[in-house]
Design a protein around this motif. Structure first.
Motif, PDB file in Angstrom:
ATOM      1  N   ASP A   1       0.822  -1.209   0.000  1.00 25.99           N
ATOM      2  CA  ASP A   1       0.000   0.000   0.000  1.00 25.99           C
ATOM      3  C   ASP A   1       0.860   1.264   0.000  1.00 25.99           C
ATOM      4  O   ASP A   1       0.346   2.368  -0.195  1.00 25.99           O
TER       5      ASP A   1
ATOM      6  N   SER B   1       1.077  -9.126 -11.929  1.00 28.23           N
ATOM      7  CA  SER B   1      -0.338  -8.887 -11.596  1.00 28.23           C
ATOM      8  C   SER B   1      -0.840  -9.821 -10.511  1.00 28.23           C
ATOM      9  O   SER B   1      -1.862  -9.548  -9.887  1.00 28.23           O
TER      10      SER B   1
ATOM     11  N   ALA C   1       0.328  -7.539  -7.171  1.00 30.06           N
ATOM     12  CA  ALA C   1       0.006  -6.141  -6.866  1.00 30.06           C
ATOM     13  C   ALA C   1      -0.849  -5.521  -7.954  1.00 30.06           C
ATOM     14  O   ALA C   1      -0.844  -5.962  -9.106  1.00 30.06           O
ATOM     15  N   ALA C   2      -1.558  -4.475  -7.577  1.00 34.67           N
ATOM     16  CA  ALA C   2      -2.303  -3.667  -8.544  1.00 34.67           C
ATOM     17  C   ALA C   2      -1.319  -2.689  -9.176  1.00 34.67           C
ATOM     18  O   ALA C   2      -0.674  -1.902  -8.479  1.00 34.67           O
TER      19      ALA C   2
ATOM     20  N   GLN D   1      -9.394  -2.933   4.423  1.00 30.28           N
ATOM     21  CA  GLN D   1      -8.621  -2.512   3.251  1.00 30.28           C
ATOM     22  C   GLN D   1      -7.308  -1.849   3.675  1.00 30.28           C
ATOM     23  O   GLN D   1      -6.237  -2.166   3.145  1.00 30.28           O
TER      24      GLN D   1
ATOM     25  N   ARG E   1      -4.945  -4.116   1.203  1.00 32.21           N
ATOM     26  CA  ARG E   1      -4.030  -3.356   0.336  1.00 32.21           C
ATOM     27  C   ARG E   1      -2.561  -3.616   0.670  1.00 32.21           C
ATOM     28  O   ARG E   1      -1.754  -3.845  -0.241  1.00 32.21           O
TER      29      ARG E   1
ATOM     30  N   GLY F   1      -1.536  -7.028  -0.703  1.00 28.29           N
ATOM     31  CA  GLY F   1      -1.650  -7.248  -2.137  1.00 28.29           C
ATOM     32  C   GLY F   1      -2.885  -8.037  -2.517  1.00 28.29           C
ATOM     33  O   GLY F   1      -2.936  -8.628  -3.601  1.00 28.29           O
TER      34      GLY F   1
ATOM     35  N   LYS G   1      -5.919  -7.832  -4.097  1.00 25.37           N
ATOM     36  CA  LYS G   1      -6.417  -6.796  -4.999  1.00 25.37           C
ATOM     37  C   LYS G   1      -7.937  -6.752  -5.121  1.00 25.37           C
ATOM     38  O   LYS G   1      -8.515  -5.694  -5.370  1.00 25.37           O
ATOM     39  N   THR G   2      -8.590  -7.898  -5.002  1.00 26.67           N
ATOM     40  CA  THR G   2     -10.037  -7.941  -5.233  1.00 26.67           C
ATOM     41  C   THR G   2     -10.841  -8.060  -3.949  1.00 26.67           C
ATOM     42  O   THR G   2     -12.040  -7.788  -3.949  1.00 26.67           O
TER      43      THR G   2
ATOM     44  N   ASP H   1      -6.544 -14.121  -3.748  1.00 27.32           N
ATOM     45  CA  ASP H   1      -6.576 -13.265  -2.559  1.00 27.32           C
ATOM     46  C   ASP H   1      -6.736 -14.095  -1.293  1.00 27.32           C
ATOM     47  O   ASP H   1      -6.101 -13.825  -0.270  1.00 27.32           O
TER      48      ASP H   1
END
Length: 589
Positions: free
Chosen positions: A52, A74, A77-78, A403, A408, A411, A413-414, A469
C-alpha cells in the motif's frame, strides 16, 4: 484407503504434538531454480514490503513480448502498465517504477531518463534480459537491477517473483563481466510471498492430483451441483494447483477462470471480521473476556449485556441462529429506483429504505431472545455483534479498516465488500436468481439477505474475492502473522484464535476446525487436528493445515440458479481435500 487414512491420522496426531511444543512459521520450500541475479539492492528495497506504500507503473519495451512478466506481477500487486515511449509522462504519478527490457534496448538516452526519474524521488527497479556486458552502461546507476542472461517465459516469471519475494535471489554468478558491480557476487534475498510456477513432483504427485480434482469437478458440474468452480492448493508457500472449471452459469457463455471474483459467504467471518478482532485484541483495544455491555451502549439495557465476547466468537452466546429480516419488509420499504429516501442498493434495480439496518435490524437483534451461555449454536448474529464492537472501538467502517490494515498492504487486490463499486460485472460470478426478495439475478451483490440489507457489509457475510486473494490470507495465517516481510499479527495471536478454544465444540475464535469425531469426516476424511478454516453457504471454503504446510481453497456458486444441496450431498469439497492428501502420500513414497 483405510490404511492411508490411519497413516494420516497418526501423522496428524504427531504433528499436533510437535506444533504444540514447538510452534514454527511456515516453511517455504521452492522447487524452482532461479537464475535471476540481483545487484544494487540499496536499502534492501527488494523484495518489496507492504504494497500500500506504492503506486506502481510497469514499463516494458513491448507488452506482448513481456506478457509473462506483466502477468506474473499482476498476481502480486495492482499496477499500471505502460510502454517506454513518453516514459517521463507515463510514470509521473507513480512512486515505484518497474522497467523490463531486453539488453539491446538499454541505451544511454533511456538510462538518463531512469536517472531523472530517480531524481524525481521515484524508486526504480530495472529487470534486464540478455548479454551481461551491456550492464556496464549501468555502473553509475544506483537502482536495484535484476539480470538474466537469456530471455524466456521462465526468466520473466522468475524476475517478477524475485521483485515481490515469491522467489529468492542467490548471491552467485556463473561468470565475470566487465561491469564493475558484476565482478563480485549478486545479492541474496529470501522468499516472503506465495510462489507461482510449475512445481517438481518429488514431494507430491501433481499428475495424480490434477486428474482426481478434474474428475471430481466434472462430476459436480455434470450433476448440476454448481455451474463452475475454482480450486487452488498451496503447499510450502508454492502454488501446486490452480484451475477454473465450468461456467458462470448453466448457459455456458462465460467460462469460469482463476481471476473471477466470488461471493465468499461465511468465509467472511474469518477473512473479514475475525482479523479485525485479532488486531484489536493484541492492541488491547478489545478484551474478549469482557461482556458486550462494556462496548455497546445499546446492549446495556438488553439480555446481552453480560455475555462475554469470547462466547460470541465461539458461537456460545445463546443467540438465535438466524433472523429472516427480508420476510418482514413492509410495502414501500423496497423500490426499483434510487431516491433520497431509498439509497441502499441491495441488487440491480432494487433499493432499500435508508437506515433500515440501524433503525430496524440492529434493534431487533439486540432485543432477540438468548438461551443460556455456553452451548454451541452457530449464529450469524455473533458476527453482526463483533462488527459493531469493532466499529465502535475504532470509529472506522469495517470495510475501510480491512482494506487499509490488511488487503491493500498484503496485495489482496479484489478482496472487499460491494465489488460492483470497484469491478466490472462480468468479472464477478453470479449467485442466485432471487425470486422471493430482490426478484433479480444476483451478480456482485451479496447473496445473504441480511448482509444485503445492511448495505452489503456485515460481520458474517458480504466479502468477495478471488482464490488468489484468499491464498494470500491463508498463507499469512500459515506464517503465523507474517507475509511479504511484514508482520501483521503476533504469532501468539494467530495461535490463540486458530486453536481449539471451546469445551463444548471444535471451534476456535471465529475459526472453524477439524472435528475430532471421526465419524463426521470434517472437513475431510484425511484431514488432521491442526486444520482450521471455514466454509461458506454459496459453496466456498478455505482450510489451512500447518502439519502439511497446506492451504486449500474451493470457490463455487452452488446456489445458482437456486439453492441446491447437491454440492453437500456429493461431498465435493471434502473429496477434493482428500485427493490432495492422497497425492501428498503418493508423492512421498
Amino acid at each position: 484407503m483405510m490404511i492411508s487414512r490411519i497413516k494420516f491420522l497418526i501423522a496428524g496426531i504427531f504433528a499436533v504434538g510437535f506444533l504444540q511444543m514447538n510452534l514454527v512459521n511456515a516453511q517455504y520450500k521452492s522447487t524452482i531454480k532461479n537464475e535471476t541475479v540481483l545487484f544494487n539492492n540499496i536499502d534492501a528495497v527488494l523484495p518489496l514490503g507492504k504494497l500500500d506504500k506504492y503506486t506502481i507503473t510497469v514499463c516494458t519495451q513491448d507488452s506482448s513480448l513481456f506478457r509473462d512478466f506483466n502477468d506474473q506481477i499482476s498476481r502480486y500487486a495492482a499496477v499500471t502498465y505502460a510502454g517506454l515511449g513518453s516514459f517521463d509522462e507515463q510514470v509521473k504519478y507513480s512512486n515505484l517504477v518497474i522497467v523490463a527490457v531486453k539488453a539491446e534496448a538499454l541505451t544511454f538516452p533511456f538510462i538518463e531518463q531512469l536517472v531523472q526519474a530517480k531524481m524525481n524521488n521515484k524508486k526504480i527497479i530495472l529487470a534486464v534480459f540478455g548479454k551481461g556486458d551491456v550492464l556496464s552502461l549501468l555502473n553509475n546507476v544506483k537502482v536495484p537491477i535484476l539480470w538474466n542472461d537469456h530471455f524466456s517465459r521462465e526468466t520473466q516469471n522468475n524476475a517478477a517473483m524475485t521483485i515481490f519475494g515469491g522467489l529468492s535471489a542467490f548471491n552467485k554468478l556463473q561468470k565475470t563481466y566487465s561491469s564493475s558491480f558484476m565482478k563480485g557476487m549478486g545479492e541474496a534475498t529470501s522468499q516472503t510471498r506465495i510462489q507461482y510456477g510449475v512445481p517438481a513432483n518429488d514431494e507430491i504427485n501433481i499428475d495424480r492430483l490434477s486428474k482426481k480434482i478434474d474428475e471430481i469437478a466434472a462430476e459436480a458440474i455434470a450433476e448440476k451441483a454448481t455451474p463452475g468452480a475454482v480450486v487452488m492448493v498451496i503447499k510450502n508457500g508454492q502454488v501446486i494447483f490452480e484451475k477454473g472449471y465450468g461456467y458462470h452459469t448453466y448457459s455456458k457463455k462465460e467460462p469460469t477462470t482463476i481471476h473471477n471474483i466470488f461471493d465468499l459467504a461465511s468465509v467472511s467471518k474469518i477473512a473479514g471480521t475475525t482479523p479485525v478482532i485479532m488486531r484489536l485484541t493484541e492492541q488491547g483495544i478489545v478484551d474478549l473476556d469482557k461482556p458486550i455491555g462494556d462496548y455497546l451502549w445499546q446492549a446495556k439495557s438488553t439480555n446481552k449485556k453480560d455475555i462475554r465476547l469470547k462466547s460470541v466468537m465461539l458461537h456460545e452466546a445463546g443467540f438465535t441462529p438466524f433472523i429472516p429480516f427480508y420476510r418482514n419488509l413492509k410495502p414501500g420499504d423496497l423500490q426499483s429506483y434510487d431516491s433520497p429516501t431509498h439509497h441502499v442498493k441491495v441488487a440491480d434495480s432494487c433499493y432499500l429504505l435508508n437506515n433500515y439496518y440501524r433503525d430496524v435490524m440492529w434493534p431487533e437483534m439486540l432485543q432477540s431472545e438468548v438461551k443460556p451461555e455456553g452451548n454451541y449454536v452457530y449464529s450469524d448474529i455473533s458476527m453482526y455483534v463483533m462488527k459493531e464492537v469493532a466499529e465502535h472501538q475504532t470509529a472506522i467502517p469495517m470495510q475501510n479498516y480491512v482494506q487499509d490494515n490488511f488487503y491493500r498492504p498484503l496485495g489482496m487486490k479484489t478482496a472487499g465488500y460491494n465489488p460492483r463499486d470497484r469491478f466490472a460485472k462480468q468479472d464477478i460470478i453470479p449467485t442466485e436468481q432471487d425470486t422471493s426478495f430482490r426478484k433479480v439475478l444476483l451478480q456482485g451483490y451479496v447473496h445473504d439477505q441480511g448482509a444485503a440489507m445492511a448495505g452489503g457489509v456485515a460481520g458474517h457475510a458480504g466479502l468477495f474475492a478471488t482464490a488468489n486473494d484468499l491464498a494470500i490470507y491463508g498463507q499469512l495465517l500459515l506464517n503465523r502473522g507474517e507475509y511479504g516481510g511484514e508482520r501483521y499479527f503476533e504469532a501468539k495471536t494467530v495461535d490463540l484464535f486458530t486453536s481449539k478454544q471451546s469445551l463444548t465444540s471444535r471451534r476456535g475464535l471465529g475459526f472453524d476446525r477439524w472435528d475430532p469425531n471421526l465419524k463426521n469426516e470434517y472437513p475431510s476424511k484425511l484431514s488432521n487436528a491442526t486444520v482450521y478454516g471455514h466454509t461458506g453457504y454459496t459453496g466456498t471454503c478455505i482450510w489451512i493445515d500447518p502439519a502439511n504446510q497446506l492451504v486449500y481453497i474451493f470457490l463455487s456458486n452452488r446456489v445458482h440458479p437456486q439453492v441446491s444441496t447437491k454440492l453437500l450431498n456429493l461431498n465435493i469439497r471434502s473429496r477434493i481435500q482428500d485427493a490432495i492428501y492422497e497425492a501428498i502420500a503418493a508423492g512421498k513414497k
